[in-house]
Design a protein around this motif. Structure first.
Motif, PDB file in Angstrom:
ATOM      1  N   ILE A 110       0.720  -1.160  -0.646  1.00  0.00           N
ATOM      2  CA  ILE A 110      -0.053  -0.184   0.060  1.00  0.00           C
ATOM      3  C   ILE A 110       1.015   1.586  -0.039  1.00  0.00           C
ATOM      4  O   ILE A 110       1.758   1.095   0.805  1.00  0.00           O
ATOM      5  N   GLY A 111       1.106   2.639  -1.206  1.00  0.00           N
ATOM      6  CA  GLY A 111       1.866   3.343  -1.210  1.00  0.00           C
ATOM      7  C   GLY A 111       0.396   4.523  -1.087  1.00  0.00           C
ATOM      8  O   GLY A 111      -0.425   4.769  -1.382  1.00  0.00           O
ATOM      9  N   ILE A 112       1.015   5.419  -0.114  1.00  0.00           N
ATOM     10  CA  ILE A 112       1.194   6.963  -0.109  1.00  0.00           C
ATOM     11  C   ILE A 112       1.594   7.816  -0.936  1.00  0.00           C
ATOM     12  O   ILE A 112       2.736   8.240  -0.272  1.00  0.00           O
ATOM     13  N   CYS A 113       1.223   8.110  -1.738  1.00  0.00           N
ATOM     14  CA  CYS A 113       2.188   9.618  -2.236  1.00  0.00           C
ATOM     15  C   CYS A 113       1.764  10.631  -1.769  1.00  0.00           C
ATOM     16  O   CYS A 113       0.304  11.946  -1.848  1.00  0.00           O
ATOM     17  N   HIS A 114       2.532  11.087  -1.415  1.00  0.00           N
ATOM     18  CA  HIS A 114       2.543  12.786  -0.950  1.00  0.00           C
ATOM     19  C   HIS A 114       3.091  14.363  -1.359  1.00  0.00           C
ATOM     20  O   HIS A 114       2.566  14.662  -1.301  1.00  0.00           O
ATOM     21  N   SER A 115       3.375  13.511  -2.902  1.00  0.00           N
ATOM     22  CA  SER A 115       3.805  14.699  -3.731  1.00  0.00           C
ATOM     23  C   SER A 115       4.194  14.954  -4.682  1.00  0.00           C
ATOM     24  O   SER A 115       4.610  13.333  -5.308  1.00  0.00           O
ATOM     25  N   ASP A 116       3.666  15.821  -5.600  1.00  0.00           N
ATOM     26  CA  ASP A 116       4.028  15.287  -7.154  1.00  0.00           C
ATOM     27  C   ASP A 116       3.373  14.365  -7.969  1.00  0.00           C
ATOM     28  O   ASP A 116       2.496  14.105  -7.140  1.00  0.00           O
ATOM     29  N   GLY A 117       3.557  13.937  -9.022  1.00  0.00           N
ATOM     30  CA  GLY A 117       3.189  13.031 -10.023  1.00  0.00           C
ATOM     31  C   GLY A 117       3.582  12.144 -11.061  1.00  0.00           C
ATOM     32  O   GLY A 117       5.216  12.248 -11.060  1.00  0.00           O
ATOM     33  N   GLY A 118       3.553  11.391 -11.438  1.00  0.00           N
ATOM     34  CA  GLY A 118       4.414  10.114 -12.640  1.00  0.00           C
ATOM     35  C   GLY A 118       3.033   9.169 -12.730  1.00  0.00           C
ATOM     36  O   GLY A 118       2.059   8.889 -13.424  1.00  0.00           O
ATOM     37  N   ILE A 119       3.940   7.631 -13.252  1.00  0.00           N
ATOM     38  CA  ILE A 119       3.302   6.883 -13.918  1.00  0.00           C
ATOM     39  C   ILE A 119       4.009   5.577 -12.568  1.00  0.00           C
ATOM     40  O   ILE A 119       5.010   5.703 -12.462  1.00  0.00           O
ATOM     41  N   MET A 120       2.296   4.748 -13.545  1.00  0.00           N
ATOM     42  CA  MET A 120       2.725   3.308 -12.010  1.00  0.00           C
ATOM     43  C   MET A 120       2.707   2.049 -13.369  1.00  0.00           C
ATOM     44  O   MET A 120       1.461   2.639 -13.742  1.00  0.00           O
ATOM     45  N   GLU A 121       3.903   1.608 -13.461  1.00  0.00           N
ATOM     46  CA  GLU A 121       3.872   0.712 -14.758  1.00  0.00           C
ATOM     47  C   GLU A 121       3.445  -0.916 -14.282  1.00  0.00           C
ATOM     48  O   GLU A 121       4.033  -1.170 -13.819  1.00  0.00           O
ATOM     49  N   PHE A 122       2.638  -1.474 -15.432  1.00  0.00           N
ATOM     50  CA  PHE A 122       2.481  -2.842 -15.257  1.00  0.00           C
ATOM     51  C   PHE A 122       3.103  -2.992 -16.636  1.00  0.00           C
ATOM     52  O   PHE A 122       2.920  -2.826 -17.799  1.00  0.00           O
ATOM     53  N   GLU A 123       3.011  -4.432 -17.048  1.00  0.00           N
ATOM     54  CA  GLU A 123       3.292  -5.257 -17.142  1.00  0.00           C
ATOM     55  C   GLU A 123       2.680  -4.529 -19.433  1.00  0.00           C
ATOM     56  O   GLU A 123       3.067  -3.955 -20.375  1.00  0.00           O
ATOM     57  N   ASP A 124       1.635  -5.002 -19.643  1.00  0.00           N
ATOM     58  CA  ASP A 124       0.442  -4.041 -20.369  1.00  0.00           C
ATOM     59  C   ASP A 124       0.534  -3.044 -20.059  1.00  0.00           C
ATOM     60  O   ASP A 124      -0.771  -2.329 -21.370  1.00  0.00           O
ATOM     61  N   ILE A 125      -0.011  -1.951 -19.124  1.00  0.00           N
ATOM     62  CA  ILE A 125      -0.540  -1.005 -18.803  1.00  0.00           C
ATOM     63  C   ILE A 125      -0.137   0.285 -17.974  1.00  0.00           C
ATOM     64  O   ILE A 125       0.648  -0.203 -17.569  1.00  0.00           O
ATOM     65  N   SER A 126       0.107   1.285 -18.810  1.00  0.00           N
ATOM     66  CA  SER A 126       0.622   2.538 -17.594  1.00  0.00           C
ATOM     67  C   SER A 126      -0.421   3.229 -16.527  1.00  0.00           C
ATOM     68  O   SER A 126      -1.399   3.855 -18.197  1.00  0.00           O
ATOM     69  N   LEU A 127      -0.215   3.626 -15.636  1.00  0.00           N
ATOM     70  CA  LEU A 127      -1.509   4.570 -14.980  1.00  0.00           C
ATOM     71  C   LEU A 127      -0.160   5.220 -14.434  1.00  0.00           C
ATOM     72  O   LEU A 127       0.007   5.581 -13.784  1.00  0.00           O
ATOM     73  N   PRO A 128      -1.048   6.742 -14.593  1.00  0.00           N
ATOM     74  CA  PRO A 128      -0.586   7.980 -14.140  1.00  0.00           C
ATOM     75  C   PRO A 128      -1.272   8.781 -12.463  1.00  0.00           C
ATOM     76  O   PRO A 128      -2.283   7.704 -11.828  1.00  0.00           O
ATOM     77  N   PHE A 129      -0.371   8.465 -11.518  1.00  0.00           N
ATOM     78  CA  PHE A 129      -0.905   9.283 -10.352  1.00  0.00           C
ATOM     79  C   PHE A 129      -0.640   9.998 -10.042  1.00  0.00           C
ATOM     80  O   PHE A 129       0.555  11.284 -10.762  1.00  0.00           O
ATOM     81  N   GLN A 130      -0.803  10.808  -8.644  1.00  0.00           N
ATOM     82  CA  GLN A 130      -0.566  12.858  -8.299  1.00  0.00           C
ATOM     83  C   GLN A 130      -0.534  12.367  -7.240  1.00  0.00           C
ATOM     84  O   GLN A 130      -1.519  11.647  -6.405  1.00  0.00           O
ATOM     85  N   GLU A 131      -0.133  13.689  -6.194  1.00  0.00           N
ATOM     86  CA  GLU A 131      -0.336  14.161  -4.710  1.00  0.00           C
ATOM     87  C   GLU A 131      -1.771  13.245  -4.224  1.00  0.00           C
ATOM     88  O   GLU A 131      -2.138  13.611  -4.792  1.00  0.00           O
TER      89      GLU A 131
END
Length: 316
Positions: free
Chosen positions: A48-69
């Motif tokens: 379980i992850g908690i993003c505290h700042s900024d954003g980016g991409i979480m990548e799996f083999e078949d898909i890429s999902l954006p995340f943000q603070e």
């Protein structure tokens, strides 16, 4: 047409504390680089992850999902993934690694063995949940992290209660028929998809103490034995038997630390048919004998209860 290059996969094994199988990774050290990793990784417990700042991409083999603070990520065991931040940033994270089945064993009684089944199907899974859409999930995850960080009086009891509430909330979200934001990770017809051996990995982890042959694992994965053997080695970087033995040795280490069972009894409990094969496999993986390892582990636990509990014992 050239064949798509398969990513490098790492297996990360988290050796959680015996009586309180949950750890917190937090602080400025846990900033995620903007550099995209050339490899994916998976682990043996729920992340379980908690993003505290900024954003980016979480990548799996078949898909890429954006995340943000403010996002909460929930990654089940055995699902390969990686995370990288947006250009020019380094997102700050807090991570909680937990074995729910063990954590809740004394809370849900006989149901503990099946408690995680609703979240074991990673073909239909909520991987990223925003603070706005899932405020309860964000609140509970943050409260757990704060309790683990502060370690105030009776914090373990508090964490168990909060974690049970969070887990039930996740179960409800993941099993909701009316969910609008569900992310589907579909197993396409390419049998070389990384998820094709997930059922076999789960079978090994649930039944390592019983006789397991490669034919059974191939059947579970709906592959021929030869095809399963090849795919497993490509994904894991080791043979199915080696992976099974490493799982058994990990379980043996837990028993050596937590019980006074004889070495012979431990070897039998984790699925070895002879003490000699157990000793040989243990020394190969742990670089010492079971007896010496037990003495060192007990001494370490006695002298330093907060000794390092994160191990990397996988393959690249």
């Amino acid at each position: 047409m050239s064949k798509r290059k398969r990513p490098i996969i790492e297996y990360r094994h988290y050796s959680l504390p015996l009586n309180f199988p949950i750890i917190l990774l937090s602080g400025d050290r846990w900033r995620i680089s903007e550099k995209k990793s050339g490899r994916l990784h998976f682990h043996n417990c729920l992340e379980i992850g908690i993003c505290h700042s900024d954003g980016g991409i979480m990548e799996f083999e078949d898909i890429s999902l954006p995340f943000q603070e403010g996002d909460i990520t929930c990654v089940p065991k055995h699902l390969p993934h990686t995370t990288y931040s947006s250009p020019g940033t380094a997102s700050l994270w807090t991570y909680i690694f937990v074995d729910p089945e063990e954590l809740f064993r004394n809370m849900v009684g006989s149901q503990s063995n099946n408690f995680d089944k609703p979240m074991s199907d990673i073909r239909s899974y909520h991987l990223i949940m925003s603070r706005e859409d899932y405020p309860k999930v964000y609140y509970l995850a943050s409260a757990i992290a704060e309790e683990l960080k502060s370690q105030k009086t009776c914090y373990q009891n508090s964490v168990r209660g909060l974690m049970l509430s969070l887990y039930v909330e996740l179960l409800r979200i993941h099993t909701s028929e009316n969910s609008k934001n569900n992310v589907e990770i579909s197993m396409n017809q390419d049998v070389e998809n990384i998820l094709v051996i997930s059922a076999a990995l789960e079978h090994i982890h649930k039944n390592y103490m019983e006789p397991i042959n490669i034919g059974d694992l191939a059947d579970i994965s709906h592959l021929s034995v030869s095809h399963f053997r090849r795919i497993f080695h490509e994904i894991m970087g080791t043979a199915p038997l080696n992976y099974l033995n490493s799982t058994r040795i990990d379980a043996a280490c837990w028993l050596l630390r937590s019980t006074e069972d004889s070495i012979l009894t431990v070897s039998e409990k984790v699925g070895f048919h002879s003490i000699s094969s157990f000793d040989r496999c243990f020394v190969k993986l742990m670089k010492t004998s079971p007896n010496i390892w037990r003495k060192q582990a007990v001494l370490s636990d006695t002298n330093s209860p907060k000794a390092a509990i994160l191990e990397f014992t996988g393959w690249v």
